[in-house]
Write a protein that holds these residues in place. Structure first.
Motif, mmCIF file in Angstrom:
data_model
loop_
_atom_site.group_PDB
_atom_site.id
_atom_site.type_symbol
_atom_site.label_atom_id
_atom_site.label_comp_id
_atom_site.label_asym_id
_atom_site.label_seq_id
_atom_site.Cartn_x
_atom_site.Cartn_y
_atom_site.Cartn_z
ATOM 1 N N GLU A 184 -4.118 23.472 -15.297
ATOM 2 C CA GLU A 184 -3.404 24.737 -15.425
ATOM 3 C C GLU A 184 -1.959 24.634 -14.928
ATOM 4 N N CYS A 185 -1.598 23.471 -14.374
ATOM 5 C CA CYS A 185 -0.256 23.299 -13.816
ATOM 6 C C CYS A 185 0.643 22.570 -14.818
ATOM 7 N N ALA A 186 1.889 22.991 -14.859
ATOM 8 C CA ALA A 186 2.834 22.417 -15.828
ATOM 9 C C ALA A 186 3.549 21.186 -15.302
ATOM 10 N N SER A 187 3.543 20.974 -13.977
ATOM 11 C CA SER A 187 4.306 19.862 -13.408
ATOM 12 C C SER A 187 3.706 19.459 -12.073
ATOM 13 N N PRO A 188 4.014 18.259 -11.577
ATOM 14 C CA PRO A 188 3.545 17.854 -10.254
ATOM 15 C C PRO A 188 4.020 18.800 -9.154
ATOM 16 N N GLY A 189 5.245 19.302 -9.270
ATOM 17 C CA GLY A 189 5.749 20.211 -8.248
ATOM 18 C C GLY A 189 4.956 21.490 -8.185
ATOM 19 N N GLU A 190 4.591 22.030 -9.350
ATOM 20 C CA GLU A 190 3.783 23.253 -9.357
ATOM 21 C C GLU A 190 2.413 22.989 -8.747
ATOM 22 N N ALA A 191 1.794 21.832 -9.059
ATOM 23 C CA ALA A 191 0.485 21.503 -8.494
ATOM 24 C C ALA A 191 0.559 21.400 -6.973
ATOM 25 N N GLU A 192 1.621 20.744 -6.452
ATOM 26 C CA GLU A 192 1.748 20.620 -5.001
ATOM 27 C C GLU A 192 1.961 21.983 -4.361
ATOM 28 N N ALA A 193 2.780 22.826 -4.974
ATOM 29 C CA ALA A 193 3.021 24.151 -4.404
ATOM 30 C C ALA A 193 1.733 24.964 -4.335
ATOM 31 N N ARG A 194 0.927 24.903 -5.375
ATOM 32 C CA ARG A 194 -0.333 25.647 -5.366
ATOM 33 C C ARG A 194 -1.296 25.079 -4.316
ATOM 34 N N LEU A 195 -1.300 23.751 -4.167
ATOM 35 C CA LEU A 195 -2.177 23.142 -3.164
ATOM 36 C C LEU A 195 -1.810 23.601 -1.757
ATOM 37 N N ARG A 196 -0.524 23.756 -1.471
ATOM 38 C CA ARG A 196 -0.106 24.216 -0.147
ATOM 39 C C ARG A 196 -0.625 25.624 0.123
ATOM 40 N N VAL A 197 -0.583 26.476 -0.903
ATOM 41 C CA VAL A 197 -1.112 27.839 -0.745
ATOM 42 C C VAL A 197 -2.612 27.792 -0.482
ATOM 43 N N LEU A 198 -3.337 26.947 -1.233
ATOM 44 C CA LEU A 198 -4.793 26.851 -1.072
ATOM 45 C C LEU A 198 -5.162 26.263 0.283
ATOM 46 N N ALA A 199 -4.354 25.332 0.789
ATOM 47 C CA ALA A 199 -4.624 24.746 2.097
ATOM 48 C C ALA A 199 -4.469 25.783 3.200
ATOM 49 N N VAL A 200 -3.430 26.603 3.094
ATOM 50 C CA VAL A 200 -3.259 27.689 4.072
ATOM 51 C C VAL A 200 -4.449 28.631 4.022
ATOM 52 N N SER A 201 -4.911 28.945 2.813
ATOM 53 C CA SER A 201 -6.049 29.850 2.654
ATOM 54 C C SER A 201 -7.317 29.251 3.243
ATOM 55 N N ALA A 202 -7.540 27.952 3.040
ATOM 56 C CA ALA A 202 -8.750 27.311 3.552
ATOM 57 C C ALA A 202 -8.833 27.375 5.064
ATOM 58 N N LEU A 203 -7.668 27.383 5.734
ATOM 59 C CA LEU A 203 -7.655 27.448 7.188
ATOM 60 C C LEU A 203 -7.608 28.881 7.710
ATOM 61 N N GLY A 204 -7.410 29.826 6.826
ATOM 62 C CA GLY A 204 -7.296 31.213 7.255
ATOM 63 C C GLY A 204 -8.596 31.965 7.079
ATOM 64 N N SER A 205 -8.492 33.196 6.628
ATOM 65 C CA SER A 205 -9.661 34.057 6.469
ATOM 66 C C SER A 205 -10.508 33.563 5.311
ATOM 67 N N PRO A 206 -11.854 33.834 5.365
ATOM 68 C CA PRO A 206 -12.722 33.398 4.275
ATOM 69 C C PRO A 206 -12.367 34.106 2.977
ATOM 70 N N GLY A 207 -12.756 33.489 1.878
ATOM 71 C CA GLY A 207 -12.451 34.052 0.573
ATOM 72 C C GLY A 207 -11.467 33.191 -0.169
ATOM 73 N N ARG A 208 -11.591 33.158 -1.452
ATOM 74 C CA ARG A 208 -10.759 32.277 -2.254
ATOM 75 C C ARG A 208 -9.392 32.900 -2.511
ATOM 76 N N THR A 209 -8.383 32.039 -2.517
ATOM 77 C CA THR A 209 -7.029 32.459 -2.863
ATOM 78 C C THR A 209 -6.653 31.858 -4.210
ATOM 79 N N LEU A 210 -6.117 32.670 -5.095
ATOM 80 C CA LEU A 210 -5.637 32.186 -6.377
ATOM 81 C C LEU A 210 -4.150 31.901 -6.246
ATOM 82 N N ALA A 211 -3.797 30.614 -6.304
ATOM 83 C CA ALA A 211 -2.395 30.225 -6.146
ATOM 84 C C ALA A 211 -1.749 30.171 -7.516
ATOM 85 N N ARG A 212 -0.822 31.077 -7.756
ATOM 86 C CA ARG A 212 -0.157 31.137 -9.069
ATOM 87 C C ARG A 212 1.352 30.986 -8.885
#
Length: 518
Positions: A490-518
């Motif tokens: 779903e990502c158009a570039s490596p930079g977009e994939a890395e940016a979304r991963l950073r959002v998901l990593a923050v979510s994994a360490l925070g409150s429960p529940g899935r975060t949709l990184a867009r």
């Protein structure tokens, strides 16, 4: 020490002692068994002494010799000096080669339900006789009619004929509870007496060959090299039982068990515990393993990883490798013979256990995984073949604070993991540098970084490791709102994939529940 020698020594000891001896004392002296209770020792001694004429056991006294007990042959003595103490005792002249092989099926699916069909195959002096079928449909064909199980049942008249056919021969079936117990209940309801002694070939396969306690008749046949004949129904199973027991009889006689009564005593004994003295862990260590999901590694004496596995329950799964029945499979024997130590990684879910197993296999390339895990993997589920799953690390995994692990999946195969990821770390951090290289080489091979093409081998030269996609897919469906994962397609570039991963990593360490990184 061979069994006849043990029998001779025990008889000599009892005659010299001149009084009864307890089972514990005999087991300690001659079987080198320590700290066992009296009843356990009696059950262990029974196969050795039940066939020795003149040796008796009385519950309140122990083992003793009767007045007519023959003397043991002294070392180097002549056979005519005294009767040999291990002369086979017979039950009314009956040997192990006289029995009736028995198999049955019910009226329900896979032979379950009310008993409807019984097959008998008498064996006398080791020779198979005419097989019998109850009810009698005729044996011209190699299988009963297709509707045989639902067309009739075992009436009192049929049961009476069956009991008469068995006569005074011992019955040998595969699994007693499934094969014979339904017949006993029917006989009791019809007011008929069924007193034939019943020997379980499955129990003997478990005790003598190390097969699993609930193994199938085909497994027993394979272990003994018995060729199966006919279809897989009660007639075919009776034939397997007959041929298998004839192969088991010499193994029993090697242990001094050469009468039906001795076999009945022996089959009720528990399997001997596995000797763990050659390993770096004990039975108590196995009992103390976590009861939750995780991955496990078996190592040899040099510390090389031999096998990696995953488990819903580490205590049950790992412990199953170190039981007598583990030698019933080639993999089990290889693990028991080569392993010296083990390592355990407890995780939070089956999904993480599955991912961690693939990661450890990719890292260590264990020899036993490649040798035995050759079963086909199911086809990948759905379009999610290129995923990066983000899971929080266990508390205390990193000294600097909470971290997460990125599990990298490409084309339906596990490629790599990046552990100890700190969401807010600088782009130059080692974990994010490696993640960036993996994303570029795996998912965007034509992308450029600083004007140069991403190196094709950044992810390593390996194609990855197969994983259980059914399990991964089921977790993604069941915990879709709780698990953080990135579908890289779903990502158009490596930079977009890395940016979304950073959002998901923050979510994994925070409150429960899935975060949709867009």
């Amino acid at each position: 020490m061979k069994i006849p020698a043990i029998q001779n020594d025990i008889v000599t000891h009892l005659r010299t002692l001149g009084r009864p001896e307890t089972s514990r004392s005999l087991a300690t002296r001659f079987l080198r068994i320590q700290h066992a209770d009296e009843e356990t020792c009696r059950r262990l001694l029974a196969p050795f002494l039940a066939t020795v004429p003149g040796v008796v056991h009385r519950p309140e006294e122990g083992w003793s010799l009767t007045q007519e007990a023959p003397r043991a042959v002294p070392p180097g003595g002549e056979a005519g000096d005294a009767a040999v103490v291990n002369e086979p005792a017979r039950d009314g002249g009956r040997s192990l080669l006289d029995f009736v092989a028995f198999a049955s099926e019910g009226m329900g699916p896979a032979g379950s339900g009310a008993l409807a069909v019984v097959s008998l195959l008498p064996v006398v002096a080791g020779e198979e006789c005419q097989e019998e079928m109850f009810p009698d449909w005729g044996l011209e064909d190699d299988a009963p009619p297709p509707d045989a199980r639902v067309a009739g049942g075992l009436s009192p008249a049929v049961l009476e004929d069956l009991i008469q056919t068995i006569g005074d021969l011992p019955v040998v079936c595969h699994r007693l509870t499934r094969e014979v117990e339904p017949l006993r209940r029917l006989c009791a309801e019809a007011g008929l007496a069924f007193h034939a002694p019943v020997i379980s070939a499955a129990k003997l396969g478990h005790l003598l060959l190390g097969l699993k306690a609930n193994h199938a008749a085909a497994d027993l046949a394979q272990a003994l090299g018995v060729e199966t004949r006919g279809p897989d129904d009660c007639r075919g199973r009776a034939r397997i039982v007959a041929a298998s027991f004839l192969r088991l009889a010499p193994l029993l006689e090697e242990r001094g068990i050469d009468s039906p009564a001795a076999v009945l005593e022996y089959q009720d004994m528990p399997a001997a515990p596995l000797d763990l003295s050659g390993y770096s862990f004990t039975a108590e260590d196995l009992k103390g393993l976590p009861a939750g999901p995780g991955a496990y590694r078996f190592l040899d004496r040099e510390g090389r990883v031999l096998y990696v596995g995953k488990a819903k329950n580490l205590r049950v799964r790992v412990g199953s490798y170190f039981t007598p029945s583990a030698r019933g499979t080639a993999k089990g024997r290889a693990i028991l013979d080569q392993v010296h130590s083990l390592r355990i990684d407890a995780v939070a879910s089956e999904l993480e256990a599955n991912l961690l197993e693939a990661a450890l296999i990719a890292e260590h390339r264990p020899t036993l995984n490649r040798q035995f895990d050759v079963h086909e993997r199911p086809a990948p589920y759905g379009p999610r073949l290129n995923l990066i799953v983000v899971l929080r690390d266990a508390a205390g995994a990193a000294p600097g604070g909470p971290t997460c692990t990125l599990h990298v999946l490409h084309g339906g195969r596990y490629v790599a993991r990046v552990g100890g990821v700190v969401p807010g770390a600088a782009p130059s951090a080692a974990t994010w540098t490696r993640t960036r290289a993996l994303i570029a080489s795996l998912y965007f091979p034509e992308s450029t970084a600083n004007g140069r093409k991403a190196p094709a081998g950044a992810a390593g030269s390996d194609d990855g490791v197969d994983i259980d996609w059914q399990l991964v897919a089921s977790f993604l469906r069941k915990y879709h709102d709780a698990i953080n994962f990135l579908d890289v397609d779903e990502c158009a570039s490596p930079g977009e994939a890395e940016a979304r991963l950073r959002v998901l990593a923050v979510s994994a360490l925070g409150s429960p529940g899935r975060t949709l990184a867009r």
